[in-house]
Motif scaffolding. Sequence first.
Motif, PDB file in Angstrom:
ATOM      1  N   LEU A  25       0.809  -1.231   0.000  1.00 49.33           N
ATOM      2  CA  LEU A  25       0.000   0.000   0.000  1.00 49.33           C
ATOM      3  C   LEU A  25       0.837   1.273   0.000  1.00 49.33           C
ATOM      4  O   LEU A  25       0.294   2.369   0.090  1.00 49.33           O
ATOM      5  N   GLN A  26       2.142   1.139  -0.095  1.00 48.49           N
ATOM      6  CA  GLN A  26       2.996   2.317  -0.060  1.00 48.49           C
ATOM      7  C   GLN A  26       3.088   2.959  -1.440  1.00 48.49           C
ATOM      8  O   GLN A  26       2.917   2.299  -2.464  1.00 48.49           O
ATOM      9  N   GLY A  27       3.341   4.257  -1.448  1.00 44.76           N
ATOM     10  CA  GLY A  27       3.501   4.981  -2.700  1.00 44.76           C
ATOM     11  C   GLY A  27       2.920   6.373  -2.606  1.00 44.76           C
ATOM     12  O   GLY A  27       2.459   6.808  -1.546  1.00 44.76           O
ATOM     13  N   GLN A  28       2.927   7.077  -3.736  1.00 39.91           N
ATOM     14  CA  GLN A  28       2.385   8.434  -3.819  1.00 39.91           C
ATOM     15  C   GLN A  28       1.061   8.395  -4.574  1.00 39.91           C
ATOM     16  O   GLN A  28       1.005   7.845  -5.676  1.00 39.91           O
ATOM     17  N   PHE A  29       0.046   9.005  -3.995  1.00 37.12           N
ATOM     18  CA  PHE A  29      -1.284   8.973  -4.589  1.00 37.12           C
ATOM     19  C   PHE A  29      -1.946  10.333  -4.454  1.00 37.12           C
ATOM     20  O   PHE A  29      -1.607  11.110  -3.575  1.00 37.12           O
ATOM     21  N   SER A  30      -2.928  10.571  -5.284  1.00 38.03           N
ATOM     22  CA  SER A  30      -3.723  11.788  -5.193  1.00 38.03           C
ATOM     23  C   SER A  30      -4.517  11.752  -3.893  1.00 38.03           C
ATOM     24  O   SER A  30      -4.912  10.690  -3.418  1.00 38.03           O
ATOM     25  N   THR A  31      -4.780  12.918  -3.330  1.00 37.34           N
ATOM     26  CA  THR A  31      -5.564  12.987  -2.092  1.00 37.34           C
ATOM     27  C   THR A  31      -7.048  13.162  -2.380  1.00 37.34           C
ATOM     28  O   THR A  31      -7.829  13.357  -1.456  1.00 37.34           O
ATOM     29  N   THR A  45      -6.381   9.350 -12.662  1.00 36.94           N
ATOM     30  CA  THR A  45      -5.695   9.758 -11.430  1.00 36.94           C
ATOM     31  C   THR A  45      -5.335   8.531 -10.588  1.00 36.94           C
ATOM     32  O   THR A  45      -6.189   7.689 -10.324  1.00 36.94           O
ATOM     33  N   PRO A  46      -4.060   8.410 -10.147  1.00 37.17           N
ATOM     34  CA  PRO A  46      -3.686   7.300  -9.252  1.00 37.17           C
ATOM     35  C   PRO A  46      -4.236   7.566  -7.850  1.00 37.17           C
ATOM     36  O   PRO A  46      -4.080   8.665  -7.321  1.00 37.17           O
ATOM     37  N   VAL A  47      -4.892   6.569  -7.284  1.00 37.20           N
ATOM     38  CA  VAL A  47      -5.527   6.746  -5.974  1.00 37.20           C
ATOM     39  C   VAL A  47      -5.250   5.550  -5.069  1.00 37.20           C
ATOM     40  O   VAL A  47      -4.971   4.449  -5.533  1.00 37.20           O
ATOM     41  N   ARG A  48      -5.358   5.810  -3.763  1.00 36.15           N
ATOM     42  CA  ARG A  48      -5.384   4.771  -2.742  1.00 36.15           C
ATOM     43  C   ARG A  48      -6.644   5.047  -1.934  1.00 36.15           C
ATOM     44  O   ARG A  48      -6.700   5.993  -1.155  1.00 36.15           O
ATOM     45  N   TRP A  49      -7.649   4.239  -2.201  1.00 37.41           N
ATOM     46  CA  TRP A  49      -8.941   4.400  -1.533  1.00 37.41           C
ATOM     47  C   TRP A  49      -9.277   3.131  -0.764  1.00 37.41           C
ATOM     48  O   TRP A  49      -8.857   2.033  -1.118  1.00 37.41           O
ATOM     49  N   GLY A  76      -2.964   3.219   6.111  1.00 36.51           N
ATOM     50  CA  GLY A  76      -3.725   2.940   4.896  1.00 36.51           C
ATOM     51  C   GLY A  76      -4.994   2.157   5.147  1.00 36.51           C
ATOM     52  O   GLY A  76      -5.730   1.826   4.223  1.00 36.51           O
ATOM     53  N   ARG A  77      -5.275   1.865   6.410  1.00 34.38           N
ATOM     54  CA  ARG A  77      -6.493   1.126   6.748  1.00 34.38           C
ATOM     55  C   ARG A  77      -7.660   2.095   6.864  1.00 34.38           C
ATOM     56  O   ARG A  77      -7.509   3.193   7.401  1.00 34.38           O
ATOM     57  N   PRO A  78      -8.847   1.704   6.388  1.00 34.80           N
ATOM     58  CA  PRO A  78     -10.028   2.549   6.596  1.00 34.80           C
ATOM     59  C   PRO A  78     -10.246   2.789   8.081  1.00 34.80           C
ATOM     60  O   PRO A  78     -10.155   1.872   8.892  1.00 34.80           O
ATOM     61  N   SER A  79     -10.495   4.029   8.428  1.00 38.09           N
ATOM     62  CA  SER A  79     -10.610   4.428   9.824  1.00 38.09           C
ATOM     63  C   SER A  79     -11.860   3.838  10.461  1.00 38.09           C
ATOM     64  O   SER A  79     -12.960   3.975   9.941  1.00 38.09           O
ATOM     65  N   SER A  80     -11.662   3.178  11.602  1.00 38.04           N
ATOM     66  CA  SER A  80     -12.808   2.638  12.334  1.00 38.04           C
ATOM     67  C   SER A  80     -13.309   3.643  13.362  1.00 38.04           C
ATOM     68  O   SER A  80     -14.396   3.494  13.888  1.00 38.04           O
ATOM     69  N   THR A  81     -12.516   4.679  13.633  1.00 39.44           N
ATOM     70  CA  THR A  81     -12.946   5.681  14.597  1.00 39.44           C
ATOM     71  C   THR A  81     -13.930   6.659  13.970  1.00 39.44           C
ATOM     72  O   THR A  81     -14.653   7.338  14.670  1.00 39.44           O
ATOM     73  N   ALA A  82     -13.943   6.715  12.660  1.00 37.07           N
ATOM     74  CA  ALA A  82     -14.862   7.615  11.952  1.00 37.07           C
ATOM     75  C   ALA A  82     -16.030   6.799  11.411  1.00 37.07           C
ATOM     76  O   ALA A  82     -16.269   6.730  10.214  1.00 37.07           O
ATOM     77  N   ALA A  83     -16.755   6.138  12.324  1.00 36.90           N
ATOM     78  CA  ALA A  83     -17.815   5.214  11.918  1.00 36.90           C
ATOM     79  C   ALA A  83     -18.883   5.874  11.058  1.00 36.90           C
ATOM     80  O   ALA A  83     -19.447   5.238  10.174  1.00 36.90           O
ATOM     81  N   PHE A 111      -7.627  -0.278  -1.682  1.00 36.19           N
ATOM     82  CA  PHE A 111      -7.282  -0.514  -3.083  1.00 36.19           C
ATOM     83  C   PHE A 111      -6.276   0.531  -3.546  1.00 36.19           C
ATOM     84  O   PHE A 111      -6.336   1.679  -3.123  1.00 36.19           O
ATOM     85  N   ILE A 112      -5.396   0.109  -4.444  1.00 38.78           N
ATOM     86  CA  ILE A 112      -4.549   1.035  -5.172  1.00 38.78           C
ATOM     87  C   ILE A 112      -4.867   0.830  -6.637  1.00 38.78           C
ATOM     88  O   ILE A 112      -4.946  -0.310  -7.113  1.00 38.78           O
ATOM     89  N   GLY A 113      -5.074   1.929  -7.337  1.00 36.75           N
ATOM     90  CA  GLY A 113      -5.367   1.833  -8.757  1.00 36.75           C
ATOM     91  C   GLY A 113      -5.517   3.207  -9.373  1.00 36.75           C
ATOM     92  O   GLY A 113      -5.080   4.213  -8.803  1.00 36.75           O
ATOM     93  N   ARG A 114      -6.149   3.241 -10.524  1.00 40.30           N
ATOM     94  CA  ARG A 114      -6.395   4.492 -11.251  1.00 40.30           C
ATOM     95  C   ARG A 114      -7.888   4.650 -11.488  1.00 40.30           C
ATOM     96  O   ARG A 114      -8.578   3.674 -11.747  1.00 40.30           O
TER      97      ARG A 114
END
Length: 174
Positions: A25-31, A45-49, A76-83, A111-114
Motif C-alpha cells: 500500500l505504499q507509494g504516492q497517490f492523489s488525495t 488519477t492514481p488513488v489509494r482508496w 492505509g487502513r479505513p478508519s474505524s474511529t470515523a464510523a 485498493f490502489i489503482g487508477r
Amino acid sequence: MKIRIFLALAASLTLAACATAPKPLQGQFSTVSPRDSVAQQQTGTPVRWGGRIIETLPGQGETCFQMLARPLNGTGRPSSTAADASDGRFIACRAGFYDPAVFEPGRDVTFIGRVEGYQTTRIGEYEYPLAKIAADVVYLWPLQREVDVVPAYPYGPWGPGWGPGWGWGYRGWW
C-alpha cells in the motif's frame, strides 16, 4: 547532549515506523476522495482508496467491489474511529475471482489503482454516481475483534479473597 539528540531521533523513527502502511500500500497517490473525484471527473488519477465492502460481484474475468469509502489512517487502513464518516461510494474492479464469502459485506479493504471512469447505480429511488477504479492492489484487512479487558488480578496479587483484611491486611495475620 549528543545522546539526547540520538535518543530523540531514535524515538521519532520508532514512532514513524508504527504508522507505516504495509508494503503493497505504499507509494504516492492523489488525495482526492471518491466523492470529489465524481464532481471533478479525474479519470486516470492514481488513488489509494478504502472502506467497507457493501457488495462483492464476481464477473467474467474480474471481480468488482461496491464500497462505502472511509478516510484512511496512517497505515492505509479505513478508519474505524470515523464510523459515521464517509467519502461517498466507489467501485473497484480487479482481474480474477475474489470469493464473496471472504470479501463479505462489512470487511475493510484498501485498493490502489487508477480512476477508470464513472458509472451510475440506483440506491433505492436515487441515481447515485460512482467513481470506478481499475485496482492494481486489493488489500483485505484482518478482522478487528472488540475485546473486553479484564485485569489479571481483580482482587489483588494473590487472587480472589486476598484483598484487605485477609492475610497480612490491616488487621494483621490470622
